[in-house]
Design an enzyme around this catalytic site. Structure first.
Site, PDB file in Angstrom:
ATOM      1  N   GLU A  85      16.678 -28.019  33.954  1.00  0.00           N
ATOM      2  CA  GLU A  85      15.355 -28.934  34.214  1.00  0.00           C
ATOM      3  C   GLU A  85      14.329 -27.934  33.783  1.00  0.00           C
ATOM      4  O   GLU A  85      14.041 -26.784  34.441  1.00  0.00           O
ATOM      5  CB  GLU A  85      15.309 -29.236  35.691  1.00  0.00           C
ATOM      6  CG  GLU A  85      14.080 -30.173  35.805  1.00  0.00           C
ATOM      7  CD  GLU A  85      13.928 -30.721  37.310  1.00  0.00           C
ATOM      8  OE1 GLU A  85      13.048 -30.885  37.907  1.00  0.00           O
ATOM      9  OE2 GLU A  85      15.005 -31.092  38.021  1.00  0.00           O
TER      10      GLU A  85
ATOM     11  N   ASP B  92       4.769 -30.513  43.931  1.00  0.00           N
ATOM     12  CA  ASP B  92       5.118 -29.069  43.748  1.00  0.00           C
ATOM     13  C   ASP B  92       4.756 -28.257  45.141  1.00  0.00           C
ATOM     14  O   ASP B  92       3.429 -28.325  45.117  1.00  0.00           O
ATOM     15  CB  ASP B  92       4.930 -28.345  42.619  1.00  0.00           C
ATOM     16  CG  ASP B  92       5.399 -29.148  41.205  1.00  0.00           C
ATOM     17  OD1 ASP B  92       6.387 -29.670  41.228  1.00  0.00           O
ATOM     18  OD2 ASP B  92       4.752 -28.815  40.373  1.00  0.00           O
TER      19      ASP B  92
END
Length: 258
Positions: free
Chosen positions: A47, A58
């Site tokens: 990824e 995040d």
């Protein structure tokens, strides 16, 4: 290859170990070298994060990696160019993790054309609601690139069924409420949540967010079809502790044989 390359990663009961790397953290040569290493080490899918200035999903480790990439002047075009070059050397599936803004700023048609050229097999867009996925879903289908759905602990069953019924690739099951990052342990209800997701989709189910130890990996792959490890992989790459990444991969593979 697209969707088929992702499917192959889960064939015959294979358990998938999916490491996350931030595109351009350390430079584009480093990105290519890390993809080569992960491919050789036996990772199932890689990824690749597209750095963005406002990464709402995040945690701090991935935010810092994204900031380093942006501060060094890395561009979306540059990341695509690096992927085009390394794709000639590896067959590992590429899945991009990108917020919607970089896709639209680049131009969605141009973005998907570049994905095709770079051999990208799937895309995760964490801030794209299911109700608005037609912004890019038809173009991705035409390009044979999987739009990988995210489901969360709080997603009702009907929504999980709806989201996954039209999806391809795999289902990304978010295992914590909140952002990515290292966790010490997971609550018991995570097990029943993952089993619930698995029972309502025909696709492989991959657990992600907060997975940071071999024990986490072993725990998750007994229930679902694979794991994404992001923050911990970034830390290990940064600190040159690559043997620990190999141990994560080994822990995943051992569960195939169990």
């Amino acid at each position: 290859m697209g969707v088929e390359r992702i499917k192959a990663a889960f064939e015959n009961g294979k358990k998938a170990f999916i490491p996350y790397v931030m595109g351009g953290d350390g430079g584009l040569e480093i990105l290519k070298e890390r993809i080569r290493f992960l491919d050789e080490a036996g990772a199932s899918i890689v990824e690749i994060g597209i750095p963005f200035s406002d990464p709402v999903a995040d945690g701090p480790t991935i935010q810092r990696a994204g900031k380093r990439a942006l501060d060094s002047g890395v561009t979306v075009k540059g990341i695509f160019q690096a992927l085009i070059e390394v794709r000639k050397e590896v067959q590992i599936p590429f899945v991009l993790m990108t917020y919607l803004n970089p896709v639209l700023a680049f131009g969605k048609e141009r973005f998907i054309e570049n994905c095709m050229e770079a051999g990208v097999d799937g895309i995760i867009v964490p801030d794209l609601p299911y109700e608005e996925q037609d912004i890019i879903a038809p173009l991705l289908r035409e390009a044979n690139i999987a739009l990988i759905p995210l489901v969360t602990v709080t997603s009702p069953i009907e929504r999980i069924k709806k989201i996954t019924s039209e999806s391809e690739g795999f289902v990304y099951a978010v295992t914590v409420a909140g952002v990515t990052g290292v966790r010490q342990n997971f609550k018991d209800e995570i097990h029943s949540y993952l089993e619930k997701v698995k029972s309502h989709t025909h696709l492989p189910v991959v657990a992600g967010f907060g997975i940071s130890t071999k024990e986490h990996v072993e725990e998750m792959v007994t229930i679902c079809d694979g794991v994404v490890v992001g923050s911990k992989v970034i830390e290990l790459l940064e600190n040159e502790k690559r043997e620990e990444i190999c141990e994560f991969i080994q822990a995943t593979k051992q569960k195939e044989e169990a």
